[in-house]
Scaffold this motif. Structure first.
Motif, PDB file in Angstrom:
ATOM      1  N   SER A  76     -23.899   6.842  -7.162  1.00  0.00           N
ATOM      2  CA  SER A  76     -24.504   5.542  -7.476  1.00  0.00           C
ATOM      3  C   SER A  76     -25.921   5.467  -6.901  1.00  0.00           C
ATOM      4  CB  SER A  76     -23.627   4.382  -7.004  1.00  0.00           C
ATOM      5  OG  SER A  76     -23.751   4.185  -5.615  1.00  0.00           O
ATOM      6  N   TYR A  77     -26.158   6.074  -5.736  1.00  0.00           N
ATOM      7  CA  TYR A  77     -27.515   6.085  -5.191  1.00  0.00           C
ATOM      8  C   TYR A  77     -28.432   7.026  -5.968  1.00  0.00           C
ATOM      9  CZ  TYR A  77     -26.036   3.276  -1.174  1.00  0.00           C
ATOM     10  OH  TYR A  77     -25.563   2.275  -0.371  1.00  0.00           O
ATOM     11  N   LEU A  78     -27.886   8.131  -6.479  1.00  0.00           N
ATOM     12  CA  LEU A  78     -28.711   9.013  -7.316  1.00  0.00           C
ATOM     13  C   LEU A  78     -29.140   8.294  -8.588  1.00  0.00           C
ATOM     14  CD1 LEU A  78     -26.817  12.333  -6.698  1.00  0.00           C
ATOM     15  CD2 LEU A  78     -29.261  12.018  -6.436  1.00  0.00           C
ATOM     16  N   MET A  79     -28.262   7.478  -9.144  1.00  0.00           N
ATOM     17  CA  MET A  79     -28.650   6.691 -10.315  1.00  0.00           C
ATOM     18  C   MET A  79     -29.730   5.677  -9.934  1.00  0.00           C
ATOM     19  SD  MET A  79     -26.970   8.154 -12.640  1.00  0.00           S
ATOM     20  CE  MET A  79     -27.437   7.058 -13.983  1.00  0.00           C
ATOM     21  N   SER A  80     -29.660   5.168  -8.712  1.00  0.00           N
ATOM     22  CA  SER A  80     -30.694   4.256  -8.216  1.00  0.00           C
ATOM     23  C   SER A  80     -32.032   4.994  -8.070  1.00  0.00           C
ATOM     24  CB  SER A  80     -30.243   3.667  -6.871  1.00  0.00           C
ATOM     25  OG  SER A  80     -31.282   2.948  -6.243  1.00  0.00           O
ATOM     26  N   LEU A  81     -31.986   6.221  -7.549  1.00  0.00           N
ATOM     27  CA  LEU A  81     -33.189   7.055  -7.435  1.00  0.00           C
ATOM     28  C   LEU A  81     -33.787   7.326  -8.818  1.00  0.00           C
ATOM     29  CD1 LEU A  81     -35.125   9.120  -6.119  1.00  0.00           C
ATOM     30  CD2 LEU A  81     -33.222  10.736  -6.024  1.00  0.00           C
ATOM     31  N   LYS A  82     -32.918   7.620  -9.767  1.00  0.00           N
ATOM     32  CA  LYS A  82     -33.373   7.867 -11.150  1.00  0.00           C
ATOM     33  C   LYS A  82     -34.093   6.635 -11.712  1.00  0.00           C
ATOM     34  CE  LYS A  82     -31.125   9.021 -15.625  1.00  0.00           C
ATOM     35  NZ  LYS A  82     -32.036  10.001 -16.236  1.00  0.00           N
ATOM     36  N   ARG A  83     -33.494   5.461 -11.498  1.00  0.00           N
ATOM     37  CA  ARG A  83     -34.117   4.217 -11.981  1.00  0.00           C
ATOM     38  C   ARG A  83     -35.443   3.976 -11.271  1.00  0.00           C
ATOM     39  NH1 ARG A  83     -28.680   2.519 -11.988  1.00  0.00           N
ATOM     40  NH2 ARG A  83     -28.885   1.675  -9.892  1.00  0.00           N
ATOM     41  N   LEU A  84     -35.477   4.254  -9.970  1.00  0.00           N
ATOM     42  CA  LEU A  84     -36.725   4.042  -9.225  1.00  0.00           C
ATOM     43  C   LEU A  84     -37.870   4.850  -9.824  1.00  0.00           C
ATOM     44  CD1 LEU A  84     -38.302   2.945  -6.735  1.00  0.00           C
ATOM     45  CD2 LEU A  84     -37.598   5.043  -5.543  1.00  0.00           C
ATOM     46  N   VAL A  85     -37.651   6.153 -10.060  1.00  0.00           N
ATOM     47  CA  VAL A  85     -38.763   6.974 -10.556  1.00  0.00           C
ATOM     48  C   VAL A  85     -39.039   6.684 -12.030  1.00  0.00           C
ATOM     49  CG1 VAL A  85     -38.492   8.779  -8.813  1.00  0.00           C
ATOM     50  CG2 VAL A  85     -37.315   9.019 -11.012  1.00  0.00           C
TER      51      VAL A  85
ATOM     52  N   THR B 104     -18.385   0.402 -19.977  1.00  0.00           N
ATOM     53  CA  THR B 104     -19.498   0.979 -20.752  1.00  0.00           C
ATOM     54  C   THR B 104     -19.121   2.407 -21.167  1.00  0.00           C
ATOM     55  OG1 THR B 104     -20.533   1.551 -18.644  1.00  0.00           O
ATOM     56  CG2 THR B 104     -21.376  -0.383 -19.778  1.00  0.00           C
ATOM     57  N   PRO B 105     -18.150   2.506 -22.101  1.00  0.00           N
ATOM     58  CA  PRO B 105     -17.749   3.838 -22.558  1.00  0.00           C
ATOM     59  C   PRO B 105     -18.833   4.457 -23.432  1.00  0.00           C
ATOM     60  CG  PRO B 105     -16.704   2.161 -23.896  1.00  0.00           C
ATOM     61  CD  PRO B 105     -17.432   1.432 -22.789  1.00  0.00           C
ATOM     62  N   SER B 106     -18.781   5.795 -23.605  1.00  0.00           N
ATOM     63  CA  SER B 106     -19.641   6.475 -24.576  1.00  0.00           C
ATOM     64  C   SER B 106     -19.409   5.835 -25.935  1.00  0.00           C
ATOM     65  CB  SER B 106     -19.257   7.959 -24.611  1.00  0.00           C
ATOM     66  OG  SER B 106     -19.890   8.611 -25.679  1.00  0.00           O
ATOM     67  N   PRO B 107     -20.434   5.570 -26.735  1.00  0.00           N
ATOM     68  CA  PRO B 107     -21.835   5.963 -26.586  1.00  0.00           C
ATOM     69  C   PRO B 107     -22.701   4.929 -25.870  1.00  0.00           C
ATOM     70  CG  PRO B 107     -21.544   5.027 -28.751  1.00  0.00           C
ATOM     71  CD  PRO B 107     -20.202   4.951 -28.056  1.00  0.00           C
ATOM     72  N   HIS B 108     -22.083   4.028 -25.119  1.00  0.00           N
ATOM     73  CA  HIS B 108     -22.851   2.997 -24.403  1.00  0.00           C
ATOM     74  C   HIS B 108     -23.067   3.362 -22.933  1.00  0.00           C
ATOM     75  CE1 HIS B 108     -21.904   0.804 -28.004  1.00  0.00           C
ATOM     76  NE2 HIS B 108     -20.611   0.958 -27.759  1.00  0.00           N
ATOM     77  N   ASP B 109     -22.713   4.601 -22.557  1.00  0.00           N
ATOM     78  CA  ASP B 109     -22.795   5.009 -21.156  1.00  0.00           C
ATOM     79  C   ASP B 109     -24.231   5.316 -20.740  1.00  0.00           C
ATOM     80  OD1 ASP B 109     -22.641   7.069 -23.043  1.00  0.00           O
ATOM     81  OD2 ASP B 109     -21.873   8.510 -21.601  1.00  0.00           O
ATOM     82  N   VAL B 110     -24.423   5.385 -19.438  1.00  0.00           N
ATOM     83  CA  VAL B 110     -25.738   5.677 -18.875  1.00  0.00           C
ATOM     84  C   VAL B 110     -25.991   7.179 -18.974  1.00  0.00           C
ATOM     85  CG1 VAL B 110     -27.142   5.570 -16.767  1.00  0.00           C
ATOM     86  CG2 VAL B 110     -25.427   3.801 -17.226  1.00  0.00           C
ATOM     87  N   ARG B 111     -27.143   7.567 -19.437  1.00  0.00           N
ATOM     88  CA  ARG B 111     -27.507   8.986 -19.454  1.00  0.00           C
ATOM     89  C   ARG B 111     -27.876   9.416 -18.044  1.00  0.00           C
ATOM     90  NH1 ARG B 111     -31.797  10.943 -23.761  1.00  0.00           N
ATOM     91  NH2 ARG B 111     -30.893  12.961 -23.195  1.00  0.00           N
TER      92      ARG B 111
END
Lengths: 147, 147
Positions: A120-129, B135-142
């Motif tokens: 979940s923090y890596l997804m936060s890092l991704k959103r940040l950049v 948020t199942p595929s295809p609505h999931d986060v990449r």
């Protein structure tokens, strides 16, 4: 010994941006925890605090735009002496980030939790950049009862 | 052999709700991929499809409100013959869900990716049982370039 492994990739973002988010106090405070202090340079100790506690991490490797490694010197018993590795590489239009939290003595339930929470923090890092805004603690998503 | 491990907990949600989300086609389609078909009963094979491909999983264990185990019978080479285990327990007001994707031959880069992606789907499962909408595929986060 068991490891937590993760991987993210960001499109049309230079590795410099990701490296900055891993090696500056402002960058780290933008995705992991707002309560980040200390010295983020090679050999320094970064102090991360969260409502339930925190971690002291020593920067033992820092190769610009390629790799960063932290040694855990303070925090929960299960974390002490584990290492957290970040590896960056460019692949076409993408910057790929490989993450490994290595050296857990046993695959305890707390390790399961930390694996999910790291993601979940890596997804936060991704959103940040990608967008300029992450969701560091205390704005992070709760994944468990003791979060 | 290496394992992907995760853990989430949901508050004031009975284990029955989580078990249903793991053992019915509608439930699975609500958090993992909308393109879920097949037989979700013990001994059946569930067919999960995503834009880049998918997995065929055989239900080899199903103990109501306690545990579910799948054996991977179709999908990427790295997944074949691995197992995916779900363990549920109640702890006060919380239902705790332990996840393990076991039996990876090597900690390849694709395993790092799947670890992060599993965490994002577990968060989707958590939202589904908490709010009625995942948020199942295809609505999931990449999370990566090949997602």
């Amino acid at each position: 010994m068991v490891d937590i492994l993760h991987r993210i990739a960001v499109e049309r973002i230079e590795p410099e941006s990701v490296y900055d988010a891993l090696t500056t106090i402002d960058g780290l405070a933008g995705w992991w925890t707002e309560d980040t202090t200390g010295d983020a340079g090679l050999g320094g100790t970064i102090v991360f605090r969260f409502p339930p506690g925190g971690f002291d991490l020593k920067v033992i490797e820092a190769v610009p735009n390629e790799r960063v490694t932290w040694l855990v010197t303070g925090g929960p018993a299960e974390w002490i002496d584990t290492t957290i590795e970040w590896r960056l590489r460019v692949d076409g239009d993408w910057t790929v980030l490989l993450f490994a939290h290595r050296g857990w003595a046993e695959p305890v339930e707390f390790m399961h939790h930390c694996s999910t929470k790291w993601a979940s923090y890596l997804m936060s890092l991704k959103r940040l950049v990608e967008t300029g805004k992450g969701t560091p603690s205390p704005h992070d998503v709760r994944v468990a009862e003791f979060d």
